[in-house]
Enzyme design. Structure first.
Site, PDB file in Angstrom:
ATOM      1  N   ASN A  10       8.051  19.019   7.278  1.00  0.00           N
ATOM      2  CA  ASN A  10       8.012  18.329   8.561  1.00  0.00           C
ATOM      3  C   ASN A  10       6.787  18.812   9.330  1.00  0.00           C
ATOM      4  O   ASN A  10       6.791  19.912   9.868  1.00  0.00           O
ATOM      5  CB  ASN A  10       9.316  18.632   9.322  1.00  0.00           C
ATOM      6  CG  ASN A  10       9.319  18.053  10.720  1.00  0.00           C
ATOM      7  OD1 ASN A  10       8.464  17.238  11.075  1.00  0.00           O
ATOM      8  ND2 ASN A  10      10.287  18.471  11.529  1.00  0.00           N
ATOM      9  N   LYS A  12       5.667  17.699  12.032  1.00  0.00           N
ATOM     10  CA  LYS A  12       5.827  17.512  13.491  1.00  0.00           C
ATOM     11  C   LYS A  12       4.561  16.861  14.055  1.00  0.00           C
ATOM     12  O   LYS A  12       3.893  16.118  13.339  1.00  0.00           O
ATOM     13  CB  LYS A  12       6.167  18.840  14.179  1.00  0.00           C
ATOM     14  CG  LYS A  12       7.320  19.546  13.475  1.00  0.00           C
ATOM     15  CD  LYS A  12       7.905  20.691  14.230  1.00  0.00           C
ATOM     16  CE  LYS A  12       9.034  21.286  13.406  1.00  0.00           C
ATOM     17  NZ  LYS A  12       9.780  22.315  14.133  1.00  0.00           N
ATOM     18  N   HIS A  94      16.374  15.104  14.404  1.00  0.00           N
ATOM     19  CA  HIS A  94      15.802  16.444  14.537  1.00  0.00           C
ATOM     20  C   HIS A  94      16.108  16.979  15.941  1.00  0.00           C
ATOM     21  O   HIS A  94      16.093  16.228  16.917  1.00  0.00           O
ATOM     22  CB  HIS A  94      14.292  16.410  14.297  1.00  0.00           C
ATOM     23  CG  HIS A  94      13.725  17.784  14.144  1.00  0.00           C
ATOM     24  ND1 HIS A  94      13.475  18.588  15.227  1.00  0.00           N
ATOM     25  CD2 HIS A  94      13.420  18.512  13.049  1.00  0.00           C
ATOM     26  CE1 HIS A  94      13.026  19.756  14.803  1.00  0.00           C
ATOM     27  NE2 HIS A  94      12.989  19.734  13.485  1.00  0.00           N
ATOM     28  N   GLU A  96      14.426  18.593  17.981  1.00  0.00           N
ATOM     29  CA  GLU A  96      13.386  18.370  18.990  1.00  0.00           C
ATOM     30  C   GLU A  96      13.538  16.996  19.626  1.00  0.00           C
ATOM     31  O   GLU A  96      13.253  16.803  20.806  1.00  0.00           O
ATOM     32  CB  GLU A  96      11.997  18.575  18.367  1.00  0.00           C
ATOM     33  CG  GLU A  96      11.713  20.052  18.173  1.00  0.00           C
ATOM     34  CD  GLU A  96      10.820  20.407  17.008  1.00  0.00           C
ATOM     35  OE1 GLU A  96      10.122  19.517  16.484  1.00  0.00           O
ATOM     36  OE2 GLU A  96      10.835  21.582  16.602  1.00  0.00           O
ATOM     37  N   GLU A 164      19.781  22.872  10.607  1.00  0.00           N
ATOM     38  CA  GLU A 164      18.695  23.613  11.250  1.00  0.00           C
ATOM     39  C   GLU A 164      19.186  24.229  12.568  1.00  0.00           C
ATOM     40  O   GLU A 164      19.207  23.542  13.591  1.00  0.00           O
ATOM     41  CB  GLU A 164      17.528  22.676  11.557  1.00  0.00           C
ATOM     42  CG  GLU A 164      16.960  21.994  10.324  1.00  0.00           C
ATOM     43  CD  GLU A 164      15.557  21.478  10.577  1.00  0.00           C
ATOM     44  OE1 GLU A 164      14.650  21.946   9.887  1.00  0.00           O
ATOM     45  OE2 GLU A 164      15.370  20.656  11.470  1.00  0.00           O
ATOM     46  N   GLY A 170      10.991  27.438  14.461  1.00  0.00           N
ATOM     47  CA  GLY A 170       9.711  27.816  15.041  1.00  0.00           C
ATOM     48  C   GLY A 170       9.713  29.175  15.732  1.00  0.00           C
ATOM     49  O   GLY A 170       8.781  29.520  16.433  1.00  0.00           O
ATOM     50  N   SER A 210      12.365  28.381  10.336  1.00  0.00           N
ATOM     51  CA  SER A 210      11.551  29.539   9.966  1.00  0.00           C
ATOM     52  C   SER A 210      11.606  29.877   8.478  1.00  0.00           C
ATOM     53  O   SER A 210      11.578  31.047   8.095  1.00  0.00           O
ATOM     54  CB  SER A 210      11.931  30.758  10.811  1.00  0.00           C
ATOM     55  OG  SER A 210      11.679  30.497  12.177  1.00  0.00           O
TER      56      SER A 210
HETATM   57  P1  PGA Z   1      10.064  25.643  11.286  1.00  0.00           P
HETATM   58  O1  PGA Z   1      10.640  24.167  11.619  1.00  0.00           O
HETATM   59  O2  PGA Z   1      10.072  25.778   9.785  1.00  0.00           O
HETATM   60  O3  PGA Z   1       8.680  25.653  11.873  1.00  0.00           O
HETATM   61  O4  PGA Z   1      10.980  26.620  11.937  1.00  0.00           O
HETATM   62  C1  PGA Z   1      11.657  23.588  10.867  1.00  0.00           C
HETATM   63  C2  PGA Z   1      11.971  22.210  11.388  1.00  0.00           C
HETATM   64  O5  PGA Z   1      11.994  22.046  12.620  1.00  0.00           O
HETATM   65  O6  PGA Z   1      12.179  21.250  10.617  1.00  0.00           O
END
Ligand code: PGA
Length: 248
Positions: A10, A12, A94, A96, A164, A170, A210
């Site tokens: 992803n 983003k 997601h 976000e 997640e 992140g 992460s």
């Molecule tokens: P990250 O994000 O690996 O940067 O923690 C995972 C995600 O949001 O899909």
């Protein structure tokens, strides 16, 4: 069992024509585990670029999709438009988007239905906040998010679930293998009860939050972890090690 290992990247809202092209060149040259299914999700502006340059066998996903086939919906993209462009997957739900863009469970479910009906595979994301975890509500939150989809979608054969935990995204704070496995097992149990035993056996449940090339081999060994949804590390060369972590 025999669930195929699945790794999604992803991106983003990151990247440029140059950097996305470099990532794709790296993937095209890399020796990847032949048993792993690999899908990358660049920003929508680069979907066609990715599809044109990426070698066959690696699929491209949108990061979002709308729940109508066409019409006056400024800024949105439909499942039909993605499918016609060779984009065979989409992320949906997601955190976000749930948090920043305030997408609720009903909208996530409606988009999942539209994507499946439109012939796409769906990486359906779910996960709890730190506050919800500390209140002991993790399983309840995650299964409520998934149940909204199960109320509208009966065929789960094209859905991959990504668990997640929001506090791990992140932040560099990965869930322990035990924490992740516990929630994955609970999701599988829920699938068995609320969808079908076939869905429980066959649905891939990815861990996201992460993930790095360092923690992925251990996580991949867990019985109910069938792959990863990778954010930050999918932009780096180490993404290849994560893809290969099930055979490491
Ligand atoms: P990250 O994000 O690996 O940067 O923690 C995972 C995600 O949001 O899909």
């Amino acid at each position: 069992m025999g669930r195929q290992f699945f790794v999604g990247g992803n991106f983003k809202m990151n990247g440029s024509i140059k950097s996305v092209t470099e990532i794709i060149d790296n993937l095209n040259k890399a020796k990847l585990d032949e048993n792993a299914e690999v899908v990358i999700a660049p920003p929508s502006l680069y979907l066609l670029l990715a599809r044109e340059h990426l070698r066959k066998g690696i699929e491209v996903a949108a990061q979002n999709v709308f729940d109508k086939p066409n019409g006056a919906f400024t800024g949105e993209i439909s499942a039909q438009q993605l499918k016609e462009s060779g984009i065979t997957w989409t992320l949906i739900g997601h955190s976000e988007r749930r948090v920043i863009l305030q997408e609720d469970d009903a909208f996530v479910a409606s988009k999942t239905k539209a994507a499946i009906d439109g012939g796409l595979g769906v990486i359906l994301c779910c996960g709890e906040s730190l506050e919800q975890r500390e209140a002991g509500k993790t399983i309840e939150v995650v299964t409520t998010q998934l149940k909204a989809v199960a109320d509208k979608v009966k065929d789960w054969s094209k859905i991959v679930i990504a668990y997640e935990p929001i506090w791990a995204i992140g932040t560099g704070k990965v869930a322990t293998t035990e924490q992740a496995q516990e929630v994955h097992a609970a999701i599988r149990e829920w699938l068995k009860k609320d969808v079908s035993s076939e869905a429980a056996d066959k649905t891939r449940i990815l861990y996201g939050g992460s993930v790095t090339e360092k923690n992925s081999p251990e996580l991949a060994k867990q019985a109910d972890i069938d792959g990863f949804l990778v954010g930050g590390a999918s932009l780096k060369p180490a993404f290849i090690d994560i893809i290969n972590s099930n055979s490491a």
